[in-house]
Motif scaffolding. Structure first.
Motif, PDB file in Angstrom:
ATOM      1  N   SER A   1      40.613 -32.676 -83.156  1.00  0.00           N
ATOM      2  CA  SER A   1      39.334 -33.290 -83.504  1.00  0.00           C
ATOM      3  C   SER A   1      38.981 -33.029 -84.965  1.00  0.00           C
ATOM      4  O   SER A   1      38.498 -33.917 -85.672  1.00  0.00           O
TER       5      SER A   1
ATOM      6  N   GLN B   1      41.168 -35.196 -87.124  1.00  0.00           N
ATOM      7  CA  GLN B   1      40.690 -36.579 -87.085  1.00  0.00           C
ATOM      8  C   GLN B   1      39.463 -36.762 -87.977  1.00  0.00           C
ATOM      9  O   GLN B   1      39.330 -37.766 -88.687  1.00  0.00           O
ATOM     10  N   ASP B   2      38.558 -35.797 -87.945  1.00  0.00           N
ATOM     11  CA  ASP B   2      37.363 -35.888 -88.781  1.00  0.00           C
ATOM     12  C   ASP B   2      37.730 -35.843 -90.268  1.00  0.00           C
ATOM     13  O   ASP B   2      37.135 -36.542 -91.092  1.00  0.00           O
TER      14      ASP B   2
ATOM     15  N   PRO C   1      37.889 -41.855 -85.398  1.00  0.00           N
ATOM     16  CA  PRO C   1      38.328 -41.220 -84.146  1.00  0.00           C
ATOM     17  C   PRO C   1      37.986 -42.056 -82.913  1.00  0.00           C
ATOM     18  O   PRO C   1      38.804 -42.195 -82.002  1.00  0.00           O
TER      19      PRO C   1
ATOM     20  N   MET D   1      40.262 -45.117 -82.751  1.00  0.00           N
ATOM     21  CA  MET D   1      41.583 -44.770 -82.250  1.00  0.00           C
ATOM     22  C   MET D   1      41.554 -44.550 -80.741  1.00  0.00           C
ATOM     23  O   MET D   1      42.470 -44.959 -80.018  1.00  0.00           O
ATOM     24  N   GLU D   2      40.500 -43.908 -80.255  1.00  0.00           N
ATOM     25  CA  GLU D   2      40.370 -43.680 -78.815  1.00  0.00           C
ATOM     26  C   GLU D   2      40.353 -45.012 -78.064  1.00  0.00           C
ATOM     27  O   GLU D   2      41.027 -45.178 -77.039  1.00  0.00           O
TER      28      GLU D   2
ATOM     29  N   ALA E   1      46.580 -38.932 -76.015  1.00  0.00           N
ATOM     30  CA  ALA E   1      46.422 -38.150 -77.249  1.00  0.00           C
ATOM     31  C   ALA E   1      46.715 -36.675 -77.034  1.00  0.00           C
ATOM     32  O   ALA E   1      47.212 -35.997 -77.940  1.00  0.00           O
TER      33      ALA E   1
ATOM     34  N   LEU F   1      48.925 -39.400 -82.472  1.00  0.00           N
ATOM     35  CA  LEU F   1      47.579 -39.930 -82.673  1.00  0.00           C
ATOM     36  C   LEU F   1      47.184 -39.831 -84.140  1.00  0.00           C
ATOM     37  O   LEU F   1      46.634 -40.780 -84.720  1.00  0.00           O
ATOM     38  N   LEU F   2      47.478 -38.688 -84.783  1.00  0.00           N
ATOM     39  CA  LEU F   2      47.116 -38.519 -86.181  1.00  0.00           C
ATOM     40  C   LEU F   2      47.925 -39.437 -87.086  1.00  0.00           C
ATOM     41  O   LEU F   2      47.392 -39.986 -88.058  1.00  0.00           O
TER      42      LEU F   2
ATOM     43  N   GLN G   1      46.240 -42.755 -86.811  1.00  0.00           N
ATOM     44  CA  GLN G   1      44.960 -42.823 -87.514  1.00  0.00           C
ATOM     45  C   GLN G   1      45.166 -42.871 -89.016  1.00  0.00           C
ATOM     46  O   GLN G   1      44.478 -43.603 -89.726  1.00  0.00           O
ATOM     47  N   HIS G   2      46.127 -42.098 -89.511  1.00  0.00           N
ATOM     48  CA  HIS G   2      46.430 -42.113 -90.941  1.00  0.00           C
ATOM     49  C   HIS G   2      46.897 -43.501 -91.373  1.00  0.00           C
ATOM     50  O   HIS G   2      46.541 -43.989 -92.443  1.00  0.00           O
TER      51      HIS G   2
ATOM     52  N   SER H   1      44.078 -46.252 -91.927  1.00  0.00           N
ATOM     53  CA  SER H   1      42.964 -45.781 -92.749  1.00  0.00           C
ATOM     54  C   SER H   1      42.287 -46.918 -93.494  1.00  0.00           C
ATOM     55  O   SER H   1      41.121 -46.816 -93.870  1.00  0.00           O
TER      56      SER H   1
END
Length: 246
Positions: free
Chosen positions: A19, A22-23, A146, A149-150, A178, A185-186, A189-190, A193
């Motif tokens: 988390s 992700q933040d 985040p 992505m969820e 995840a 997952l990361l 997300q990356h 962006s």
């Protein structure tokens, strides 16, 4: 972004470092930490995010593994470019797992989408549509990455539940979980962006859902194939692709 280690124990996402990572990725996407900037030290980040320094260090390690940051020992942690390290995970500790994961998804999910086109029920279609509508509302807000992505991963898991085969649905659910694949997952997300990448993901998800809603199994399978090929390209070949991932 405030949270505590204690409160996280009762949350449905027990890996607190994930988390936090992700933040931090969301803050980078929002321009709070731009490429080349040194991040605050782990003590400052721990106080800012209301977590332990150990959790911050675990989050930074995860971000280093996916190529989002560069740790310069004795100097600090620096933000890298949007795609600076994602392509560079080949040959790293992350190479095998993500490549095997996307290979499995590219083999299974088009079949699942084709089955869903002939078996999915109205309630699940409505639920999937609601999730895409919510994702559309937040797509331009990098602070909501985040959640975006969820919703993206849940789209794949919930779609699989509509295929009428519990074994296939369970496998796909594990592949996009995840908690089972936190670094994946990361990486995702990356890779999304940029607003353009997130818009691309939404467009592809809607193409898949539209084909399923129309009952066209061949088109649904083809749309999923196209989407997952894009996932592969944006993760491992970002220089030649600015599409989406999920």
């Amino acid at each position: 972004m405030q949270r505590s280690d204690q409160s996280a124990q009762s949350s449905r996402t027990p890996r607190l470092y994930l988390s936090v990572a992700q933040d931090l990725l969301a803050a980078m996407a929002a321009g709070e930490y731009v490429s080349g900037v040194r991040l605050p030290g782990d003590r400052d980040l721990a106080a800012r995010l209301d977590v332990s320094r150990t959790t911050v260090r675990e989050a930074i390690l995860a971000l280093e593994l996916i190529g989002a940051v560069e740790v310069r020992h004795g100097d600090g942690t620096y933000v890298r470019g949007p795609h600076g390290g994602v392509a560079g995970i080949e040959g790293s500790a992350l190479d095998v797992a993500p490549r095997e994961l996307i290979e499995a998804r590219r083999s299974l999910e088009p079949v699942v989408a084709g089955l869903a086109a002939t078996r999915i029920d109205t309630d699940r279609l409505r639920s999937l549509t609601r999730d895409l509508d919510e994702a559309t509302e937040i797509v331009a807000d990098p602070s909501r990455l985040p959640r975006f992505m969820e919703l993206g991963l849940r789209f794949h898991a919930d779609l699989a539940l509509g295929c009428g085969n519990t074994l296939l649905a369970g496998i796909v659910g594990q592949l996009v979980d995840a908690e089972t694949h936190p670094l994946w997952l990361l990486v995702n997300q990356h890779a999304v962006s940029s607003p353009q990448a997130r818009e691309g993901q939404l467009h592809q998800h809607r193409e898949v859902l539209g084909a399923i809603a129309s009952g066209d199994a061949a088109r649904a399978a083809a749309a999923m194939t196209t989407h997952l090929a894009s996932v592969d390209a944006v993760i491992f070949h970002p220089a030649t692709s600015d599409r989406s991932t999920s």
